[in-house]
Write an enzyme that holds these catalytic residues in place. Structure first.
Site, PDB file in Angstrom:
ATOM      1  N   ASP A   1      -1.746  -2.175 -10.319  1.00 17.30           N
ATOM      2  CA  ASP A   1       0.098  -2.197  -9.977  1.00 17.30           C
ATOM      3  C   ASP A   1       0.139  -2.407 -12.053  1.00 17.30           C
ATOM      4  OD1 ASP A   1       0.044   0.289  -8.648  1.00 17.30           O
ATOM      5  OD2 ASP A   1       0.716  -1.250  -6.651  1.00 17.30           O
TER       6      ASP A   1
ATOM      7  N   LYS B   1       8.446  -0.783  -7.372  1.00 12.74           N
ATOM      8  CA  LYS B   1       8.138   0.250  -8.250  1.00 12.74           C
ATOM      9  C   LYS B   1       7.877   1.290  -6.656  1.00 12.74           C
ATOM     10  CE  LYS B   1       3.623   0.093  -6.456  1.00 12.74           C
ATOM     11  NZ  LYS B   1       3.504   0.516  -5.586  1.00 12.74           N
TER      12      LYS B   1
HETATM   13  O1  C5P Z   1      -6.046  -3.873  -8.047  1.00  9.87           O
HETATM   14  P1  C5P Z   1      -5.324  -4.483  -7.065  1.00  9.87           P
HETATM   15  O2  C5P Z   1      -5.629  -6.156  -6.538  1.00  9.87           O
HETATM   16  O3  C5P Z   1      -4.024  -4.384  -7.131  1.00  9.87           O
HETATM   17  O4  C5P Z   1      -6.196  -3.192  -5.308  1.00  9.87           O
HETATM   18  C1  C5P Z   1      -5.873  -4.351  -4.094  1.00  9.87           C
HETATM   19  C2  C5P Z   1      -6.715  -3.500  -3.286  1.00  9.87           C
HETATM   20  O5  C5P Z   1      -6.382  -1.750  -3.641  1.00  9.87           O
HETATM   21  C3  C5P Z   1      -8.394  -3.263  -4.266  1.00  9.87           C
HETATM   22  O6  C5P Z   1      -8.704  -4.228  -3.751  1.00  9.87           O
HETATM   23  C4  C5P Z   1      -9.043  -2.411  -3.365  1.00  9.87           C
HETATM   24  O7  C5P Z   1      -9.142  -2.170  -2.528  1.00  9.87           O
HETATM   25  C5  C5P Z   1      -7.454  -1.229  -3.575  1.00  9.87           C
HETATM   26  N1  C5P Z   1      -6.991  -0.360  -5.094  1.00  9.87           N
HETATM   27  C6  C5P Z   1      -8.179   0.285  -4.384  1.00  9.87           C
HETATM   28  N2  C5P Z   1      -8.162   1.724  -6.139  1.00  9.87           N
HETATM   29  C7  C5P Z   1      -7.287   1.277  -6.423  1.00  9.87           C
HETATM   30  C8  C5P Z   1      -6.256  -0.010  -6.704  1.00  9.87           C
HETATM   31  C9  C5P Z   1      -6.359  -0.175  -5.553  1.00  9.87           C
HETATM   32  O8  C5P Z   1      -8.967   0.969  -4.130  1.00  9.87           O
HETATM   33  N3  C5P Z   1      -6.950   2.463  -8.020  1.00  9.87           N
END
Ligand code: C5P
Length: 285
Positions: free
Chosen positions: A138, A11
């Site tokens: 994502d 993406k």
């Molecule tokens: O959800 P994911 O593991 O992909 O997110 C990785 C990191 O990115 C999270 O631990 C957080 O610190 C940050 N994040 C966030 N808000 C989001 C997506 C990601 O703070 N909407």
């Protein structure tokens, strides 16, 4: 034993706005996302009769239960009450890692689609995306693919009209950025410019590539660029050789440009490929 095959599409964030920190520690986002034709290939053997196993063609990627593809298989089987009698997931990796291109999330989403198909599609694509939110922010978008407005933590999706025909060049520099650290940093800085997501939506509705390009904006780009000035060099080459716009995707470090034709895309690629071997030409999918 049955083998399932599924493509996992990278993406790009055409826009990315961070609206604020939530009580759960995540951030509320508003982002127009687009899947592109750079993809990993996923193969899943079901009913292997052996313990679960994951293999990846790229070194340095975790191959245990911390891999998002493994997590997705576990989340699906737990939620649906299925026992696949042994699983082997094989990932042929092409999407650059640490790029902001959702590589791990794309693999997870592909596993969800493949398993759901194997079991006769008991979940709609939107229900599957909802399940994906348990795996990563994502994953819901990567499950649905195409062009969409993504909000909340990443779990609220609204499909948008397809992007007008164009080419992307995506260039991944050598360094990577820590996503959690970047989210922490953005809490401490004033965001000087935000994307106009309504204008982006109107541009997509009108099928106007020029207006889409005008509205490309990612609030993380200035923060990462101020620490890695080579992003300015990459963007200047994009600009000089005909890109309609250029921008970092997600939390970086990959930069993409929108080009009106394959010929323009090939020229940009040629200008950058000696310094940046991790460079790709892609189409929206
Ligand atoms: O959800 P994911 O593991 O992909 O997110 C990785 C990191 O990115 C999270 O631990 C957080 O610190 C940050 N994040 C966030 N808000 C989001 C997506 C990601 O703070 N909407």
């Amino acid at each position: 034993m049955t083998t399932l095959y599924e493509g996992a599409f990278a993406k790009l964030n055409l826009t990315l706005d961070v609206l604020g920190k939530r009580e759960d520690g995540y951030h509320d986002l508003q982002s127009v996302m687009q899947t592109i034709s750079i993809r990993d290939d996923i193969e899943i053997d079901v009913e292997t009769g052996k313990p679960w196993r994951l293999l990846c063609s790229r070194e340095g990627i975790p191959t245990d239960e911390t891999n998002l593809a493994w997590k997705a298989a576990k989340v699906y089987c737990d939620a649906m009450g299925k026992d696949p009698q042994g699983l082997e997931i094989r990932i042929l990796k092409r999407i650059p890692s640490g790029a902001g291109m959702g590589g791990g999330s794309a693999d997870a989403a592909a596993v969800l689609r493949a398993l759901n198909r194997h079991y006769g599609n008991p979940l709609s694509i939107l229900a599957l995306a909802e399940l994906g939110a348990q795996v990563g922010s994502d994953v819901p978008f990567c499950t649905v693919c195409g062009t969409a407005m993504v909000e909340g933590r990443g779990e609220k999706l609204r499909k948008l009209p397809d992007l007008p025909d164009c080419f992307f060049v995506v260039c991944k520099p050598d360094f990577s950025v820590s996503t959690p650290e970047l989210y922490q940093k953005i809490d401490t800085v004033a965001i000087a410019q935000r994307p106009d997501n309504r204008a982006m939506e109107s541009a997509l509705l009108a099928g106007d590539l020029g207006k889409v390009a005008e509205n490309i904006w990612n609030v993380f780009d200035p923060i990462v660029t101020s620490e890695h000035l080579e992003l300015n060099y990459i963007k200047s080459i994009f600009h000089s050789y005909g890109a309609l716009s250029q921008q970092m995707t997600g939390s970086g470090s990959a930069v993409f440009g929108i080009l009106p034709s394959f010929e323009y895309a090939a020229v940009v690629c040629n200008m950058l490929k000696d310094n940046y071997p991790n460079i790709f030409i892609a189409k929206p999918v």
